[in-house]
Design an enzyme around this catalytic site. Structure first.
Site, PDB file in Angstrom:
ATOM      1  N   GLU A 182      14.895  50.701  36.263  1.00  0.00           N
ATOM      2  CA  GLU A 182      16.573  50.564  36.202  1.00  0.00           C
ATOM      3  C   GLU A 182      17.141  51.955  36.722  1.00  0.00           C
ATOM      4  OE1 GLU A 182      17.386  50.145  31.863  1.00  0.00           O
ATOM      5  OE2 GLU A 182      16.879  47.833  31.762  1.00  0.00           O
TER       6      GLU A 182
ATOM      7  N   GLU B  94      12.546  42.587  32.099  1.00  0.00           N
ATOM      8  CA  GLU B  94      13.014  42.912  30.617  1.00  0.00           C
ATOM      9  C   GLU B  94      14.190  41.878  30.166  1.00  0.00           C
ATOM     10  OE1 GLU B  94      14.355  46.672  29.515  1.00  0.00           O
ATOM     11  OE2 GLU B  94      12.873  47.650  30.803  1.00  0.00           O
TER      12      GLU B  94
END
Length: 353
Positions: free
Chosen positions: A172, A278
């Site tokens: 991320e 995710e």
């Protein structure tokens, strides 16, 4: 018939019944553990080693945790063989001018060993958000070569391990001021100097958001001499896309599909492979579980693997966790099990026609 005649007969019946029960039980266990058809599309994040990232290097068992054999055994029994494993750069390398930390590397290798023993594969995920000690990769404080160097060393250490599936070079990245594509290319180049076989996972800027992918990652097209990249997005269903769900939040059943679609369409247009690294939902929310079901059906339709967030040690009764509680499966596991069997022969999606 005399009592003397009945005793041998009863004994024979008991032996036959025991043998039949043992045969049935063995067959049932074999069916439970037998690999599902298709490729491995359903995985989990086995978190714990990434806990307390603000305390580095920290103390294992206090600030962070590595999984044990029982964690791998549980998911292997569920036919889940893809494991994304987050770790913290600062724990692997305490300072940029130092080598890799022996103790932490030993624990990473032990994790790969445990996965291999359970016929599972690990994606090593550097869980650092595009930064080292708070400084952006590509800044004067953390030059691209420092980032390339750590991945070169990691690849040298773990290439060819039977428990390794891939390198997820950064979790991320966000607010990178345009520095992320250069960083990603530097890591790929460094890894390929020592490992031309292992897949490399590339996440996008803006927290790897699947829904926002085309707004910030339209031109994230990294070159790989091995032609073995898998692009990775993340997706949560709450209002701000963060995974911080409100207690009473409800959603449309197709919300996950709609949030995944921009990423999937981008992959199709460029003929690239994808991975949803995710996603997760609260166990108590029927609408979220239904949306998760629809999302996984959509991903399976396009042969895109995914990893649920999260399992592993240290989660307790956290609403999104999927570790069993007192031996009882969490509700999310039932949804995952529905989507393990598939007809895919390779990671997708297929290129747009």
């Amino acid at each position: 018939m005399s009592n003397n005649q009945r005793s041998p007969l009863r004994a024979a019946i008991r032996i036959f019944s025991a043998l039949a029960l043992a045969t049935f039980t063995s067959a049932a266990l074999a069916d439970e553990q037998r690999p599902a058809p298709g490729i491995d599309l359903v995985g989990i994040n086995m978190s714990g080693a990434n806990f307390a990232p603000h305390v580095t290097p920290g103390r294992m068992g206090t600030h962070y945790f590595f999984p044990e054999k029982k964690h791998f055994a549980y998911y292997a029994k569920k036919n889940i063989r893809v494991i994304r494993f987050p770790f913290i750069w600062e724990r692997v390398q305490h300072d940029l001018d130092m080598g890799l930390n022996f103790d932490h590397m030993r624990m990473l290798r032990k994790t790969l060993d445990l996965a291999a023993r359970h016929d599972q594969k690990i994606i090593l995920d550097m869980h650092n958000y595009g930064r080292y000690k708070g400084q952006l990769i590509g800044s004067p404080e953390v030059p691209y070569e420092a980032y390339a160097s750590v991945w070169r060393k990691l690849a040298e250490a773990f290439r060819g391990h039977p428990g390794l599936w891939g390198y997820d070079i950064m979790n991320e990245p966000h607010s990178t001021k345009g520095l992320w594509p250069g960083a990603a290319q530097a890591a790929v180049n460094a890894i390929r100097e020592v490992d031309s076989q292992t897949p490399i996972f590339i996440e996008g800027d803006r927290w790897a958001s699947a829904f926002h992918w085309r707004h910030v990652n339209e031109d994230l097209l990294i070159e790989d001499p091995a032609d073995n990249l898998i692009y990775e997005a993340h997706l949560y269903l709450d209002k701000d896309f963060s995974g911080r769900y409100a207690e009473d939040e409800t959603v449309d059943p197709m919300l996950g599909v709609e949030r995944a679609r921009p990423f999937v369409e981008w992959l199709q247009e460029h003929g690239l492979k994808g991975f949803l690294g995710e996603y997760g939902v609260p166990a108590h929310s029927e609408s979220m579980l239904e949306a998760m079901d629809e999302l996984l059906a959509y991903l399976n339709e396009h042969c895109i693997p995914s990893a649920y967030w999260a399992g592993g040690p240290g989660w307790g009764e956290y609403v999104m966790a999927i570790e069993p509680i007192k031996g009882k499966d969490r509700p999310q596991m039932e949804v995952l099990q529905k989507h393990i069997a598939n007809t895919c022969s390779d990671i997708g999606p297929a290129a747009a026609q």
